[in-house]
Scaffold this active site. Structure first.
Site, PDB file in Angstrom:
ATOM      1  N   GLU A 103       0.854  -1.197   0.000  1.00  0.00           N
ATOM      2  CA  GLU A 103       0.000   0.000   0.000  1.00  0.00           C
ATOM      3  C   GLU A 103       0.885   1.240   0.000  1.00  0.00           C
ATOM      4  O   GLU A 103       2.094   1.149   0.259  1.00  0.00           O
ATOM      5  CB  GLU A 103      -0.895   0.013   1.250  1.00  0.00           C
ATOM      6  CG  GLU A 103      -1.817  -1.182   1.308  1.00  0.00           C
ATOM      7  CD  GLU A 103      -2.780  -1.140   2.496  1.00  0.00           C
ATOM      8  OE1 GLU A 103      -2.756  -0.149   3.274  1.00  0.00           O
ATOM      9  OE2 GLU A 103      -3.543  -2.104   2.631  1.00  0.00           O
ATOM     10  N   GLY A 144       4.865  -0.459   2.524  1.00  0.00           N
ATOM     11  CA  GLY A 144       5.659  -1.190   1.534  1.00  0.00           C
ATOM     12  C   GLY A 144       6.481  -2.237   2.261  1.00  0.00           C
ATOM     13  O   GLY A 144       6.019  -3.362   2.486  1.00  0.00           O
ATOM     14  N   SER A 145       7.685  -1.845   2.708  1.00  0.00           N
ATOM     15  CA  SER A 145       8.496  -2.785   3.496  1.00  0.00           C
ATOM     16  C   SER A 145       7.804  -3.132   4.816  1.00  0.00           C
ATOM     17  O   SER A 145       7.921  -4.252   5.315  1.00  0.00           O
ATOM     18  CB  SER A 145       9.863  -2.157   3.793  1.00  0.00           C
ATOM     19  OG  SER A 145      10.504  -1.770   2.597  1.00  0.00           O
ATOM     20  N   ILE A 168       0.626  -2.910  -7.903  1.00  0.00           N
ATOM     21  CA  ILE A 168       0.235  -4.312  -8.076  1.00  0.00           C
ATOM     22  C   ILE A 168       0.472  -4.782  -9.521  1.00  0.00           C
ATOM     23  O   ILE A 168      -0.252  -4.398 -10.448  1.00  0.00           O
ATOM     24  CB  ILE A 168      -1.248  -4.542  -7.632  1.00  0.00           C
ATOM     25  CG1 ILE A 168      -1.445  -3.960  -6.222  1.00  0.00           C
ATOM     26  CG2 ILE A 168      -1.591  -6.022  -7.713  1.00  0.00           C
ATOM     27  CD1 ILE A 168      -0.428  -4.420  -5.174  1.00  0.00           C
ATOM     28  N   ARG A 192      32.455  -4.555 -33.102  1.00  0.00           N
ATOM     29  CA  ARG A 192      32.819  -3.134 -33.071  1.00  0.00           C
ATOM     30  C   ARG A 192      34.344  -2.966 -33.162  1.00  0.00           C
ATOM     31  O   ARG A 192      35.083  -3.519 -32.333  1.00  0.00           O
ATOM     32  CB  ARG A 192      32.304  -2.507 -31.767  1.00  0.00           C
ATOM     33  CG  ARG A 192      32.807  -1.104 -31.490  1.00  0.00           C
ATOM     34  CD  ARG A 192      32.212  -0.093 -32.408  1.00  0.00           C
ATOM     35  NE  ARG A 192      32.592   1.281 -32.049  1.00  0.00           N
ATOM     36  CZ  ARG A 192      32.320   2.328 -32.810  1.00  0.00           C
ATOM     37  NH1 ARG A 192      31.667   2.180 -33.948  1.00  0.00           N
ATOM     38  NH2 ARG A 192      32.666   3.538 -32.427  1.00  0.00           N
ATOM     39  N   HIS A 235      29.208  -0.823 -24.947  1.00  0.00           N
ATOM     40  CA  HIS A 235      28.629  -0.251 -26.173  1.00  0.00           C
ATOM     41  C   HIS A 235      29.051   1.215 -26.395  1.00  0.00           C
ATOM     42  O   HIS A 235      28.676   1.806 -27.410  1.00  0.00           O
ATOM     43  CB  HIS A 235      27.093  -0.299 -26.122  1.00  0.00           C
ATOM     44  CG  HIS A 235      26.512  -1.655 -26.399  1.00  0.00           C
ATOM     45  ND1 HIS A 235      26.598  -2.701 -25.519  1.00  0.00           N
ATOM     46  CD2 HIS A 235      25.809  -2.125 -27.460  1.00  0.00           C
ATOM     47  CE1 HIS A 235      25.983  -3.757 -26.020  1.00  0.00           C
ATOM     48  NE2 HIS A 235      25.494  -3.439 -27.206  1.00  0.00           N
ATOM     49  N   GLU A 279       9.492  -7.391  -4.023  1.00  0.00           N
ATOM     50  CA  GLU A 279       9.606  -8.652  -3.262  1.00  0.00           C
ATOM     51  C   GLU A 279      10.734  -8.598  -2.220  1.00  0.00           C
ATOM     52  O   GLU A 279      11.482  -9.551  -2.037  1.00  0.00           O
ATOM     53  CB  GLU A 279       9.743  -9.851  -4.210  1.00  0.00           C
ATOM     54  CG  GLU A 279       8.523  -9.977  -5.105  1.00  0.00           C
ATOM     55  CD  GLU A 279       8.314 -11.337  -5.701  1.00  0.00           C
ATOM     56  OE1 GLU A 279       8.740 -12.334  -5.104  1.00  0.00           O
ATOM     57  OE2 GLU A 279       7.681 -11.394  -6.769  1.00  0.00           O
ATOM     58  N   SER A 291      16.687  -4.551  -1.361  1.00  0.00           N
ATOM     59  CA  SER A 291      18.009  -5.093  -0.975  1.00  0.00           C
ATOM     60  C   SER A 291      18.300  -4.829   0.502  1.00  0.00           C
ATOM     61  O   SER A 291      18.884  -5.669   1.189  1.00  0.00           O
ATOM     62  CB  SER A 291      19.107  -4.469  -1.836  1.00  0.00           C
ATOM     63  OG  SER A 291      18.958  -4.879  -3.168  1.00  0.00           O
ATOM     64  N   GLU A 292      17.859  -3.663   0.994  1.00  0.00           N
ATOM     65  CA  GLU A 292      18.121  -3.332   2.403  1.00  0.00           C
ATOM     66  C   GLU A 292      17.353  -4.289   3.321  1.00  0.00           C
ATOM     67  O   GLU A 292      17.901  -4.812   4.300  1.00  0.00           O
ATOM     68  CB  GLU A 292      17.710  -1.880   2.693  1.00  0.00           C
ATOM     69  CG  GLU A 292      18.557  -0.820   2.000  1.00  0.00           C
ATOM     70  CD  GLU A 292      18.230  -0.630   0.514  1.00  0.00           C
ATOM     71  OE1 GLU A 292      17.211  -1.161   0.053  1.00  0.00           O
ATOM     72  OE2 GLU A 292      18.999   0.053  -0.181  1.00  0.00           O
TER      73      GLU A 292
HETATM   74  C1  LIG Z   1       7.220  -2.172 -10.531  1.00  0.00           C
HETATM   75  C2  LIG Z   1       6.807  -2.667  -9.188  1.00  0.00           C
HETATM   76  C3  LIG Z   1       6.005  -3.809  -9.096  1.00  0.00           C
HETATM   77  C4  LIG Z   1       5.555  -4.239  -7.850  1.00  0.00           C
HETATM   78  N1  LIG Z   1       4.709  -5.327  -7.771  1.00  0.00           N
HETATM   79  C5  LIG Z   1       4.102  -5.602  -6.586  1.00  0.00           C
HETATM   80  C6  LIG Z   1       3.059  -6.594  -6.515  1.00  0.00           C
HETATM   81  O1  LIG Z   1       2.734  -7.267  -7.504  1.00  0.00           O
HETATM   82  N2  LIG Z   1       2.429  -6.784  -5.331  1.00  0.00           N
HETATM   83  C7  LIG Z   1       2.762  -6.075  -4.205  1.00  0.00           C
HETATM   84  O2  LIG Z   1       2.132  -6.287  -3.179  1.00  0.00           O
HETATM   85  N3  LIG Z   1       3.749  -5.143  -4.228  1.00  0.00           N
HETATM   86  C8  LIG Z   1       4.422  -4.895  -5.394  1.00  0.00           C
HETATM   87  N4  LIG Z   1       5.418  -3.948  -5.450  1.00  0.00           N
HETATM   88  C9  LIG Z   1       5.738  -3.187  -4.233  1.00  0.00           C
HETATM   89  C10 LIG Z   1       7.138  -3.475  -3.700  1.00  0.00           C
HETATM   90  O3  LIG Z   1       7.181  -4.721  -3.105  1.00  0.00           O
HETATM   91  C11 LIG Z   1       7.487  -2.303  -2.742  1.00  0.00           C
HETATM   92  O4  LIG Z   1       7.738  -1.176  -3.556  1.00  0.00           O
HETATM   93  C12 LIG Z   1       8.687  -2.623  -1.883  1.00  0.00           C
HETATM   94  O5  LIG Z   1       8.346  -3.612  -0.942  1.00  0.00           O
HETATM   95  C13 LIG Z   1       9.216  -1.394  -1.147  1.00  0.00           C
HETATM   96  O6  LIG Z   1       8.186  -0.687  -0.525  1.00  0.00           O
HETATM   97  P1  LIG Z   1       8.076   0.901  -0.719  1.00  0.00           P
HETATM   98  O7  LIG Z   1       8.103   1.154  -2.182  1.00  0.00           O
HETATM   99  O8  LIG Z   1       6.928   1.395   0.050  1.00  0.00           O
HETATM  100  O9  LIG Z   1       9.430   1.459  -0.123  1.00  0.00           O
HETATM  101  P2  LIG Z   1       9.734   1.754   1.432  1.00  0.00           P
HETATM  102  O10 LIG Z   1       9.355   0.569   2.249  1.00  0.00           O
HETATM  103  O11 LIG Z   1       9.167   3.069   1.778  1.00  0.00           O
HETATM  104  O12 LIG Z   1      11.321   1.827   1.398  1.00  0.00           O
HETATM  105  C14 LIG Z   1      12.029   3.027   1.022  1.00  0.00           C
HETATM  106  C15 LIG Z   1      13.506   2.811   1.308  1.00  0.00           C
HETATM  107  O13 LIG Z   1      13.695   2.568   2.708  1.00  0.00           O
HETATM  108  C16 LIG Z   1      14.347   1.338   2.907  1.00  0.00           C
HETATM  109  N5  LIG Z   1      13.841   0.674   4.116  1.00  0.00           N
HETATM  110  C17 LIG Z   1      12.532   0.497   4.486  1.00  0.00           C
HETATM  111  N6  LIG Z   1      12.471  -0.183   5.626  1.00  0.00           N
HETATM  112  C18 LIG Z   1      13.752  -0.489   5.973  1.00  0.00           C
HETATM  113  C19 LIG Z   1      14.338  -1.197   7.071  1.00  0.00           C
HETATM  114  N7  LIG Z   1      13.623  -1.775   8.044  1.00  0.00           N
HETATM  115  N8  LIG Z   1      15.695  -1.298   7.093  1.00  0.00           N
HETATM  116  C20 LIG Z   1      16.473  -0.738   6.113  1.00  0.00           C
HETATM  117  N9  LIG Z   1      15.961  -0.059   5.070  1.00  0.00           N
HETATM  118  C21 LIG Z   1      14.625   0.058   5.004  1.00  0.00           C
HETATM  119  C22 LIG Z   1      14.037   0.503   1.663  1.00  0.00           C
HETATM  120  O14 LIG Z   1      14.957  -0.549   1.470  1.00  0.00           O
HETATM  121  C23 LIG Z   1      14.079   1.575   0.577  1.00  0.00           C
HETATM  122  O15 LIG Z   1      15.389   1.798   0.197  1.00  0.00           O
HETATM  123  C24 LIG Z   1       5.933  -3.540  -6.681  1.00  0.00           C
HETATM  124  C25 LIG Z   1       6.770  -2.414  -6.778  1.00  0.00           C
HETATM  125  C26 LIG Z   1       7.206  -1.982  -8.012  1.00  0.00           C
HETATM  126  C27 LIG Z   1       8.095  -0.764  -8.084  1.00  0.00           C
END
Ligand SMILES: Cc1cc2nc3c(=O)[nH]c(=O)nc-3n(C[C@H](O)[C@H](O)[C@H](O)COP(=O)(O)OP(=O)(O)OC[C@H]3O[C@@H](n4cnc5c(N)ncnc54)[C@H](O)[C@@H]3O)c2cc1C
Length: 381
Positions: A127, A131-132, A157, A269, A339, A364, A367-368
């Site tokens: 949402e 996210g995380s 999504i 090339r 390239h 999914e 990296s953090e």
């Molecule tokens: C193209 C795309 C397709 C996607 N598809 C799906 C899908 O099909 N279904 C679904 O449910 N979701 C989907 N996602 C969502 C995706 O899983 C989230 O974007 C991701 O989990 C990160 O959440 P956020 O974007 O809110 O970033 P945030 O959680 O706000 O993170 C922002 C930054 O803070 C860091 N951070 C956050 N918490 C911590 C912590 N505890 N320790 C260290 N660093 C931290 C993160 O690593 C990142 O660098 C998709 C995202 C994208 C971009």
């Protein structure tokens, strides 16, 4: 430990590779340019059994082992990173939710149609404010007669605007934190109140629509809940563990595509009256690219092996996804460098590989967050 593919796995790789070379590679630039869901390619992939690779034949799946599924996804992603996401979200996420946590009626009703490719699946967990931090979600499913009324919204999504079945996570007990999350099957065509707000204009991963969804007093019957109330968070984590192996596969596929393209470019090339592949600086780049892709592939297969043996694979899946996604970005970056100026244009696919690779470091589990997971597992050992 076996390091070679079985005859059957080799055949699967060859079959998918042939399809990708003939049908996907020639369309990849157009998919990237137009950013449209390639429904005709999905139909072709369904005919080849690629829309339900790891699920049993009794549910119309292809009955493949997880290595073969990962190999198939790697090949598809070699052709198009967006198509790789379409298949991964449909299979590893939506399909797995139904296969692992659905009852027989739910599997027959929804998983079978996903596996034949007649229907498309999506997995709606993230949402805007969650996210995380998954338990921070605010989408709520309130008991209402023989079912639940859902209000809220989901962001990012994959397949969200084209899906026939969406596995949705919502709070059934807002005060119970992660134990208050449950999962449901949502049918966008049947469920009033399901709204697609729009799709994202992304850096890469084109062809896979990434949708924002809204639920306005959307009623769904109790029979569409997956498992028991409160089990959603654990279901999501288990599903994402398996999913990470396939995001590693997507990353390896993109890295291989970047390497193949860079290698053939370097061999044709010429500068200073010789192919640039004669220069040791270029040779070393190619050597590192190949070494990294091979190491990532081995991590992917190790995690798949543990999953198939029903052993714990949380750390290994996180490591495979973390490493493969980071090296895919690095390999694609070197591909552009090899390239020269041409790599920075859309005349060559090198820049598309870079844009597609980047996403694997974000979804999914970023990296953090994966490093947190790996460290926790390591310290608990
Ligand atoms: C193209 C795309 C397709 C996607 N598809 C799906 C899908 O099909 N279904 C679904 O449910 N979701 C989907 N996602 C969502 C995706 O899983 C989230 O974007 C991701 O989990 C990160 O959440 P956020 O974007 O809110 O970033 P945030 O959680 O706000 O993170 C922002 C930054 O803070 C860091 N951070 C956050 N918490 C911590 C912590 N505890 N320790 C260290 N660093 C931290 C993160 O690593 C990142 O660098 C998709 C995202 C994208 C971009």
């Amino acid at each position: 430990m076996e390091f070679t593919l079985t005859e059957e796995q080799r055949q699967i790789r060859d079959t998918v590779a042939e399809f990708v070379d003939e049908e996907v590679v020639p369309r990849a630039a157009e998919i990237d340019e137009e950013d449209e869901f390639p429904a005709d390619l999905i139909d072709d992939m369904a005919d080849l059994g690629l829309m339900g690779m790891p699920f049993p034949v009794e549910y119309e799946g292809a009955g493949l082992d997880y290595h073969s599924y990962a190999i198939g996804l790697e090949e598809i992603s070699r052709g198009s990173g967006g198509l790789g996401t379409v298949v991964a979200a449909h299979t590893s996420l939506a399909g797995n939710m139904l296969y692992e946590f659905g009852d027989e009626t739910q599997k027959e009703a929804y998983l079978t149609a996903l596996n034949t490719g007649e229907e498309i699946g999506a997995f709606a967990l993230s949402e805007a404010e969650a996210g995380s931090d998954v338990p921070a979600m605010s989408t709520a499913a309130e008991r209402d007669g023989d079912g639940y009324t859902v209000n809220g919204g989901k962001l990012w999504i994959s397949n969200g605007s084209v899906a026939d079945t969406v596995t949705l996570f919502a709070k059934t007990d807002p005060d119970a934190g992660r134990k208050g999350i449950s999962s449901f099957v949502v049918r966008p065509e049947e469920d009033d109140g399901f709204v697609v707000e729009g799709t994202e204009d992304k850096l890469g991963d084109k062809g896979c629509p990434t949708a924002e969804l809204r639920f306005d007093d959307m009623w769904i019957p109790e029979e569409r809940r997956l498992g028991e109330e409160g089990e959603g968070f654990v279901q999501a984590l288990k599903t994402l563990n398996g999913g990470r192996i396939t995001i590693a596969a997507r990353s390896v596929g993109i890295a291989r595509a970047a390497l193949n393209e860079a290698k053939s470019y370097a061999q044709q090339r010429e500068q200073f009256d010789r192919p640039i592949s004669d220069f040791q600086a270029i040779q070393h780049k190619l050597a590192d690219m190949d070494t990294k892709a091979r190491a990532a592939e081995l991590l992917m297969h190790e995690a798949a092996d543990l999953k198939m043996r029903d052993e714990d694979y949380i750390k290994e899946a996180a490591q495979a996804k973390l490493y493969a996604s980071e090296i895919a970005r690095e390999v694609a970056n070197e591909g552009i460098q090899i390239h020269g100026g041409y790599g920075y244009t859309k005349d060559f696919p090198a820049e598309r590989y870079y844009r597609d690779a980047k996403l694997s470091e974000i979804y999914e589990g970023t990296s953090e967050v994966l490093r947190n997971t790996i460290a926790q597992q390591l310290l608990d050992e």
